[in-house]
Write a protein that holds these residues in place. Structure first.
Motif, PDB file in Angstrom:
ATOM      1  N   PHE A  33       0.840  -1.194   0.000  1.00  0.00           N
ATOM      2  CA  PHE A  33       0.000   0.000   0.000  1.00  0.00           C
ATOM      3  C   PHE A  33       0.876   1.246   0.000  1.00  0.00           C
ATOM      4  O   PHE A  33       1.949   1.252   0.601  1.00  0.00           O
ATOM      5  CB  PHE A  33      -0.905   0.016   1.242  1.00  0.00           C
TER       6      PHE A  33
ATOM      7  N   THR B 161       0.372   6.763   2.050  1.00  0.00           N
ATOM      8  CA  THR B 161      -0.836   7.495   2.431  1.00  0.00           C
ATOM      9  C   THR B 161      -1.977   6.570   2.830  1.00  0.00           C
ATOM     10  O   THR B 161      -3.004   7.028   3.305  1.00  0.00           O
ATOM     11  CB  THR B 161      -1.308   8.380   1.267  1.00  0.00           C
ATOM     12  N   GLU B 162      -1.807   5.242   2.630  1.00  0.00           N
ATOM     13  CA  GLU B 162      -2.844   4.269   2.994  1.00  0.00           C
ATOM     14  C   GLU B 162      -2.311   3.223   3.970  1.00  0.00           C
ATOM     15  O   GLU B 162      -2.912   2.182   4.159  1.00  0.00           O
ATOM     16  CB  GLU B 162      -3.388   3.573   1.737  1.00  0.00           C
TER      17      GLU B 162
ATOM     18  N   ARG C  97      -4.713   2.482   6.818  1.00  0.00           N
ATOM     19  CA  ARG C  97      -5.854   1.730   6.322  1.00  0.00           C
ATOM     20  C   ARG C  97      -5.529   0.242   6.216  1.00  0.00           C
ATOM     21  O   ARG C  97      -6.317  -0.622   6.634  1.00  0.00           O
ATOM     22  CB  ARG C  97      -6.264   2.270   4.959  1.00  0.00           C
TER      23      ARG C  97
ATOM     24  N   ARG D 137      -7.696   4.689   8.735  1.00  0.00           N
ATOM     25  CA  ARG D 137      -7.956   5.706   7.714  1.00  0.00           C
ATOM     26  C   ARG D 137      -7.753   7.112   8.271  1.00  0.00           C
ATOM     27  O   ARG D 137      -7.222   8.002   7.592  1.00  0.00           O
ATOM     28  CB  ARG D 137      -9.393   5.562   7.196  1.00  0.00           C
TER      29      ARG D 137
ATOM     30  N   ASP E 244      -4.112   7.990   8.396  1.00  0.00           N
ATOM     31  CA  ASP E 244      -3.575   8.375   7.088  1.00  0.00           C
ATOM     32  C   ASP E 244      -3.843   9.847   6.787  1.00  0.00           C
ATOM     33  O   ASP E 244      -3.046  10.509   6.114  1.00  0.00           O
ATOM     34  CB  ASP E 244      -4.207   7.511   5.986  1.00  0.00           C
ATOM     35  N   ARG E 245      -4.939  10.362   7.296  1.00  0.00           N
ATOM     36  CA  ARG E 245      -5.324  11.745   6.994  1.00  0.00           C
ATOM     37  C   ARG E 245      -4.781  12.747   8.013  1.00  0.00           C
ATOM     38  O   ARG E 245      -4.370  13.847   7.660  1.00  0.00           O
ATOM     39  CB  ARG E 245      -6.851  11.864   6.953  1.00  0.00           C
TER      40      ARG E 245
END
Length: 559
Positions: A196, A199-200, A203, A392, A395-396
């Motif tokens: 992945f 950025t993921e 997740r 998730r 990641d943000r």
């Protein structure tokens, strides 16, 4: 009776609640059971493989530069499906075996303490001894070969376990199976973080936690059904079809070539690997049997001393090598060190829930084994829901505040669990476990993401080894600490006496072995509750320290 912990990646519930073998005990012997408590805590698989094959064409484009760099060109969801296969199998196996130990003991005609404990301990010791070394090997030769070997060994070991004609062969087969489990657990986080994009990452690790939680939740129920309607041998045979499908999918869908660098292997640190294995295996053995042998006994002190000396020697040797087995310099990275310390503290605090609750359910509340198993499921199921969401979010928004907030919620949850007593309603039990699960799920994925993200791409295997080893160490320390506190305050003995008191016909009397009458049920319940309360308050304090270590890491940088 020896304590045991689960070595499976719990998302690492990384996880999973581990059932104590005394949960499924028969009528207890007073002296044997008066010992302090001991603990060693989906989609259809064929559908996963069919989906992976059907979507291979569309997912074969690398999801990030990492896959090209690592030589793996399979799509991220193909890699995830294959990793989920192995992790679900290993997690399911651990939870099934724990609940089926009494049936195995009856078959071989042995007691629930003593030699039968090695069915768990042999597996755990091999896992603890090899995780970091396997992570290093994966960085040197690639992950596909390690993963395939792990699936084959685990599946073959499961088949040998199921066919074992004697307890000795079963224990040896469990050690062999543990090597397969270690190969899988050591590199699964690295496989996901490499497949992945950065950025993921959260997740991916959150979805991994979901798979683990499902395996943990399903294990006790499936194990109970298998043991009741088939034989204990089928708890091992059930791994065979899953493992075979996993091997086929790995060989057909993953593309990473095996890297065999003779120069690197010529300089492989065999001495460090040996000392690391001896050190971690000895510590695991001492912590597992400390309650049974006595914490100040020669056996316990000797095994722990051997472990400490071996690990200190390993650190000294590693510091002198240009290409060490364990990249100790990773610990100089503030984010990596903080995430590792927080990981250990979280399992030290939170694994006590999976360890202590079976005693609360069965000794204080007199629930059946099936009822106890069902009441333990709110914790992993809540983690299964929350962990992907927190991944998730990490990641943000980053991992620091999410991890700290998760441990803060879990800390409060431990305090709430400490308030449970002999009269708490089922709703009280469920919502407190669910609340704690929210905190644990909120912490795990962000913290694991920070740990893996702090390591360079070419050292993801070593980082995975640190993650798995930290989990095992935290679980072992949790069992040792919680068991020692609970026993020293009289909770272990009170629980055994409650079982005996309930076996006395109404109006009858029962005496202890030295002739003294049993205390009243109310007095025993009070003693048990006080010990239970204190144990969880101490664990809450440890979780509080983990909040601080999560905050001091600062802002992590992407890798």
């Amino acid at each position: 009776m020896a304590q045991r912990v689960d070595a499976t990646d719990s998302g690492s519930l990384d996880a999973f609640p581990l059932r104590e073998k005394e949960q499924t005990r028969q009528t207890p012997d007073l002296q044997a059971l008066a010992a302090p408590p001991a603990q060693p805590a989906q989609r259809d698989q064929s559908a996963q493989i069919e989906d992976a094959v059907a979507t291979k064409a569309t997912l074969s484009t690398p999801s990030s530069g990492a896959t090209q760099q690592d030589g793996e060109h399979a799509g991220k969801w193909v890699v995830f499906a294959i990793v989920a296969t192995g992790i679900f199998m290993a997690t399911l196996d651990s939870s099934i075996v724990n609940i089926s130990l009494p049936a195995i003991a009856r078959y071989f005609g042995v007691a629930l303490s003593g030699s039968i404990e090695w069915v768990i301990i042999a597996y755990l010791m091999v896992v603890a001894a090899t995780l970091l070394t396997i992570g290093r090997l994966a960085d040197m030769m690639g992950r596909k070969g390690i993963w395939t070997t792990g699936l084959i060994i685990f599946t073959l070991g499961s088949a040998i376990c199921g066919a074992s004609p004697s307890l000795g062969i079963l224990i040896a087969a469990r050690a062999f199976q543990g090597l397969g489990g270690s190969l899988l657990m050591a590199i699964s986080p690295a496989m996901l973080t490499s497949a992945f994009p950065s950025t993921e990452r959260g997740r991916a690790l959150g979805l991994n936690a979901l798979i683990v939680a499902l395996g943990v939740s399903a294990g006790p129920t499936i194990g109970g059904v298998i043991t009741q309607y088939l034989t204990w041998r089928w708890i091992f045979y059930v791994n065979a079809p899953i493992g075979i499908l996993g091997v086929i999918a790995t060989l057909r869908l993953l593309t990473e070539p095996v890297r065999w660098d003779h120069e690197k292997f010529a300089g492989f640190d065999l001495a460090g690997a040996g000392l690391l294995a001896i050190g971690l295996a000895s510590l695991t053995l001492g912590l597992s049997f400390g309650q049974e042998w006595g914490w100040l006994s020669v056996g316990t002190l000797t095994t722990i001393a051997i472990g400490v000396v071996a690990l200190v020697d390993m650190v000294i040797i590693e510091g002198r090598l240009a290409n060490p087995l364990v990249k100790l310099r990773l610990l100089t990275d503030r984010v990596f060190a903080s995430a590792n310390i927080s990981l250990i503290l979280s399992f030290l605090a939170l694994f006590a829930v999976s360890f202590m609750l079976p005693f609360y359910f069965e000794q204080l509340r007199n629930f059946s084994i099936i009822e106890s198993g069902l009441l333990l499921t709110p914790l992993p199921l809540t983690i299964a829901v929350v962990a992907p969401i927190s991944g998730r979010l990490a990641d943000r928004f980053g991992t620091r505040w999410l991890a700290a907030s998760g441990l803060a919620i879990a800390c409060v949850g431990l305090v709430l669990i400490s308030k449970l007593d002999a009269h708490s309603s089922l709703f009280d039990i469920i919502w407190r476990l669910s609340f704690t699960g929210i905190g644990q799920g909120l912490f795990q994925s962000p913290n694991n993401s920070a740990l893996m993200g702090a390591a360079p791409r070419n050292e993801q295997g070593v980082a995975s080894g640190f993650l798995g080893t930290g989990r095992v160490v935290g679980q072992s320390l949790s069992v040792a600490l919680a068991g020692a506190i609970f026993a020293s305050l009289g909770g272990a003995l009170a629980g055994v006496q409650l079982i005996i008191a309930r076996s006395v016909p109404y109006g009858g009397a029962h005496h202890l072995s030295h002739g003294a009458p049993l205390p009243s049920v109310a007095a025993l319940q009070s003693t048990f509750s006080t010990a239970f309360h204190t144990t969880f308050l101490v664990c809450a304090g440890i979780a509080g320290v983990g909040i601080i270590t999560s905050l001091v890491r600062g802002k992590e940088g992407g890798r």
